[in-house]
Design a protein around this motif. Structure first.
Motif, mmCIF file in Angstrom:
data_model
loop_
_atom_site.group_PDB
_atom_site.id
_atom_site.type_symbol
_atom_site.label_atom_id
_atom_site.label_comp_id
_atom_site.label_asym_id
_atom_site.label_seq_id
_atom_site.Cartn_x
_atom_site.Cartn_y
_atom_site.Cartn_z
ATOM 1 N N ASN A 1 0.852 -1.185 0.000
ATOM 2 C CA ASN A 1 0.000 0.000 0.000
ATOM 3 C C ASN A 1 0.889 1.236 0.000
ATOM 4 O OD1 ASN A 1 -1.821 2.074 0.404
ATOM 5 N ND2 ASN A 1 -3.038 0.950 1.903
ATOM 6 N N PRO A 2 0.956 1.958 -1.120
ATOM 7 C CA PRO A 2 1.855 3.125 -1.188
ATOM 8 C C PRO A 2 1.525 4.205 -0.167
ATOM 9 C CG PRO A 2 0.409 3.013 -3.108
ATOM 10 C CD PRO A 2 0.252 1.725 -2.384
ATOM 11 N N LYS A 3 0.266 4.254 0.301
ATOM 12 C CA LYS A 3 -0.103 5.269 1.288
ATOM 13 C C LYS A 3 0.578 5.042 2.632
ATOM 14 C CE LYS A 3 -4.638 6.405 -0.660
ATOM 15 N NZ LYS A 3 -6.102 6.467 -0.398
ATOM 16 N N ASN A 4 1.023 3.812 2.873
ATOM 17 C CA ASN A 4 1.678 3.500 4.142
ATOM 18 C C ASN A 4 3.185 3.754 4.113
ATOM 19 O OD1 ASN A 4 -0.780 2.663 5.160
ATOM 20 N ND2 ASN A 4 -0.426 0.501 4.653
ATOM 21 N N SER A 5 3.717 4.149 2.965
ATOM 22 C CA SER A 5 5.157 4.353 2.820
ATOM 23 C C SER A 5 5.478 5.836 2.753
ATOM 24 C CB SER A 5 5.673 3.658 1.565
ATOM 25 O OG SER A 5 7.041 3.965 1.348
ATOM 26 N N SER A 6 6.438 6.267 3.545
ATOM 27 C CA SER A 6 6.832 7.677 3.569
ATOM 28 C C SER A 6 7.739 8.057 2.414
ATOM 29 C CB SER A 6 7.543 7.993 4.893
ATOM 30 O OG SER A 6 8.754 7.238 5.005
ATOM 31 N N THR A 7 8.219 7.071 1.662
ATOM 32 C CA THR A 7 9.179 7.354 0.588
ATOM 33 C C THR A 7 8.601 7.137 -0.809
ATOM 34 O OG1 THR A 7 10.044 5.118 0.991
ATOM 35 C CG2 THR A 7 11.259 6.959 1.944
ATOM 36 N N TYR A 8 7.321 6.823 -0.897
ATOM 37 C CA TYR A 8 6.681 6.583 -2.195
ATOM 38 C C TYR A 8 6.428 7.904 -2.906
ATOM 39 C CZ TYR A 8 3.116 5.212 -5.621
ATOM 40 O OH TYR A 8 2.402 5.009 -6.774
ATOM 41 N N LYS A 9 6.798 7.982 -4.189
ATOM 42 C CA LYS A 9 6.540 9.169 -5.000
ATOM 43 C C LYS A 9 6.130 8.725 -6.404
ATOM 44 C CE LYS A 9 10.114 11.942 -2.705
ATOM 45 N NZ LYS A 9 11.416 12.651 -2.910
ATOM 46 N N SER A 10 4.949 9.138 -6.833
ATOM 47 C CA SER A 10 4.557 8.843 -8.215
ATOM 48 C C SER A 10 5.366 9.720 -9.158
ATOM 49 C CB SER A 10 3.056 9.080 -8.399
ATOM 50 O OG SER A 10 2.731 10.434 -8.128
ATOM 51 N N ILE A 11 5.513 9.259 -10.390
ATOM 52 C CA ILE A 11 6.323 9.955 -11.390
ATOM 53 C C ILE A 11 5.399 10.755 -12.316
ATOM 54 C CG2 ILE A 11 7.928 9.662 -13.316
ATOM 55 C CD1 ILE A 11 9.142 9.006 -10.599
ATOM 56 N N PRO B 1 17.583 4.576 -2.287
ATOM 57 C CA PRO B 1 16.444 5.468 -2.489
ATOM 58 C C PRO B 1 16.120 5.659 -3.963
ATOM 59 C CG PRO B 1 18.421 6.758 -2.072
ATOM 60 C CD PRO B 1 18.822 5.303 -1.953
ATOM 61 N N ASN B 2 14.894 6.070 -4.219
ATOM 62 C CA ASN B 2 14.473 6.558 -5.538
ATOM 63 C C ASN B 2 14.654 5.542 -6.662
ATOM 64 O OD1 ASN B 2 13.904 9.119 -4.340
ATOM 65 N ND2 ASN B 2 16.077 9.655 -4.508
ATOM 66 N N ILE B 3 14.294 4.298 -6.387
ATOM 67 C CA ILE B 3 14.309 3.273 -7.428
ATOM 68 C C ILE B 3 12.972 3.325 -8.183
ATOM 69 C CG2 ILE B 3 14.294 0.775 -7.865
ATOM 70 C CD1 ILE B 3 17.053 1.832 -7.284
ATOM 71 N N ILE B 4 13.051 3.365 -9.497
ATOM 72 C CA ILE B 4 11.848 3.404 -10.328
ATOM 73 C C ILE B 4 11.249 1.999 -10.402
ATOM 74 C CG2 ILE B 4 10.942 3.902 -12.629
ATOM 75 C CD1 ILE B 4 11.842 6.354 -11.042
ATOM 76 N N PHE B 5 9.939 1.905 -10.169
ATOM 77 C CA PHE B 5 9.257 0.621 -10.263
ATOM 78 C C PHE B 5 7.809 0.856 -10.677
ATOM 79 C CE2 PHE B 5 7.435 1.944 -6.374
ATOM 80 C CZ PHE B 5 6.426 1.072 -6.002
ATOM 81 N N GLY B 6 7.117 -0.232 -10.975
ATOM 82 C CA GLY B 6 5.716 -0.145 -11.353
ATOM 83 C C GLY B 6 4.824 -0.607 -10.219
ATOM 84 N N CYS B 7 3.836 0.223 -9.869
ATOM 85 C CA CYS B 7 2.856 -0.138 -8.854
ATOM 86 C C CYS B 7 1.608 -0.601 -9.608
ATOM 87 C CB CYS B 7 2.545 1.083 -7.990
ATOM 88 S SG CYS B 7 2.213 0.717 -6.271
#
Length: 434
Positions: free
Chosen positions: A135-145, A197-203
């Motif tokens: 769940n990206p909402k639970n992560s403090s480091t998630y950033k959409s591109i 940090p800042n690894i690009i991935f697909g959600c």
């Protein structure tokens, strides 16, 4: 998974939380290692105790023929990051963690694809998965591109794709009709004790098709700009290597694992190297295959007037068999048949062509693979594969498509990829002792 597809299939696997954790080793020189779990290992969530050894090895061999078709359809369509990938056919799995706090996942390590993706909440349409979704909402480091960013063009390849909220979208379609669709984002990824940090991935919010509930995504280990390997070059040198332990024998239920190492690893003496050939798409690790020798008799792909095409073979840890051009395969099979000089058997799985009663084969011919600048000599376990308790078969097959250097040929070799010098190295190694 092919090219898996090497490499590293190598065919280099993300999302099943379980007690079978993958240990990592972080060294003082900045390199770090992680276990690769063969999908047919007792440590794998794919392991099925109801299947016989012959059934497991038969399925593994059949996947080689499916995987070998992938490179022939590797040009991405206008809306796809990667097309014609066969899902759930990768041979190795790995554990990593996504986000902060870390969300541990087990997935297919695929040297034949670039984008790392996992299933995410809120899932519009997801296949059944035993483990909890990320769940990206639970992560403090998630950033959409944002879809205006340069990385969106890299991932989407031919055109940017935007969501209603102007976020970058990805869409991965597979040759059997399955799909993964979602948002491209950046996240912190934990591999062992290393937090990158800042690894690009697909959600992935829309994933449908022939997936298993123990499988949660893909770790892309290909050569493209969006792969995990390429992104880790900001942390460690652009080098990685693996050492694949032999495929377990029928009565072997050990929990040993292979090793994948990112960063510099000293090979010492007695290794050989061949150039990596950079072709489009950059995903696949290509080398120039020149021919095979059997007891000194050489069978070449080309000749003086028509040499071997540059980059005519993919090294893939995710494909089991070595797929040779049909003409070369027929010559090699005949030469090995003559050298062994025993009555042949039928493959009980009806997959491979040249088989023997294993205990009868005492004379193993000298088989050498010839690459541009490198000769790699096989051992018995690289030449033959055990398909039942009593029968072993030639671990090669013919193909009229692109040739593939499979993982049986790579067993007990340290295989190194140098993406800075664009070389691939091989050294015979007892991988179980690493």
């Amino acid at each position: 998974m092919a090219f898996s597809s090497t490499l590293f299939a190598i065919t280099l696997v993300i999302l099943y939380i379980c007690s079978l954790t993958t240990s990592s080793i972080v060294t003082s020189d900045g390199t770090f290692s992680i276990n690769l779990i063969h999908r047919d290992s007792i440590k794998s969530p794919f392991f099925d105790r109801s299947m016989t050894y012959s059934q497991r090895i038969g399925n593994t061999l059949q996947r080689s023929f499916i995987n070998s078709k992938r490179a022939m359809n590797a040009n991405p369509g206008p809306n796809n990051f990667q097309t014609d990938i066969i899902p759930a056919h990768g041979e190795f799995l790995m554990n990593i963690s996504i986000g902060n706090p870390p969300h541990e996942v087990m997935a297919i390590a695929d040297s034949g694809s670039d984008l790392t993706w996992i299933q995410c909440e809120p899932c519009i349409k997801c296949y059944q998965q035993k483990a909890k979704l990320f769940n990206p909402k639970n992560s403090s480091t998630y950033k959409s591109i944002p879809c205006e960013s340069k990385i969106c063009l890299v991932v989407s390849q031919l055109e940017k794709r935007c969501s209603r909220t102007k976020e970058c979208r990805y869409s991965t379609s597979y040759s059997d009709g399955t799909v993964s669709d979602g948002i491209v984002a950046s996240e912190s990824v934990t591999i062992g004790d290393k937090v990158v940090p800042n690894i690009i991935f697909g959600c992935g919010f829309h994933n449908d098709g022939s997936f298993r509930d123990t499988w949660g995504g893909v770790v892309g280990l290909g050569g493209g700009d969006a792969s995990l390997v390429s992104q880790l070059m900001a942390l460690v040198p652009g080098k990685f290597s693996y050492c694949l332990i032999p495929f377990p024998e029928p009565d072997d239920l050990s929990e040993k694992s292979s090793k994948l190492t990112f960063g510099i690893q000293e090979f010492g003496p007695s290794f050989v190297s061949t150039p990596l050939v950079l072709l489009t798409p950059k995903t696949y690790y290509r080398v120039t295959f020149e021919g095979v020798s059997v007891n000194g008799q050489r069978f070449n792909v080309g000749n003086e007037s028509n040499p071997s095409p540059i980059g005519n073979m993919i090294v893939d840890s995710g494909t089991t068999l070595t797929m040779l051009p049909t003409k070369v395969y027929n010559e090699v099979e005949a030469a090995i048949r003559n050298a062994v000089n025993l009555r042949t058997m039928k493959d009980p799985q009806k997959v491979l062509k040249l088989c023997y009663r294993a205990t009868k084969v005492t004379k193993i011919p000298k088989v050498v693979m010839h690459f541009d600048g490198a000769d790699v000599e096989f051992t018995r376990q690289n030449i033959f594969v055990t398909v039942s308790k009593h029968i072993m078969c030639l671990a090669m097959a013919p193909t009229d498509d692109l040739a593939v250097y499979g993982n049986l040929a790579q067993q007990n070799f340290m295989v190194g990829y140098d993406l800075e010098k664009n070389t691939m190295s091989f050294k015979q190694t007892d991988c179980e002792k690493l």
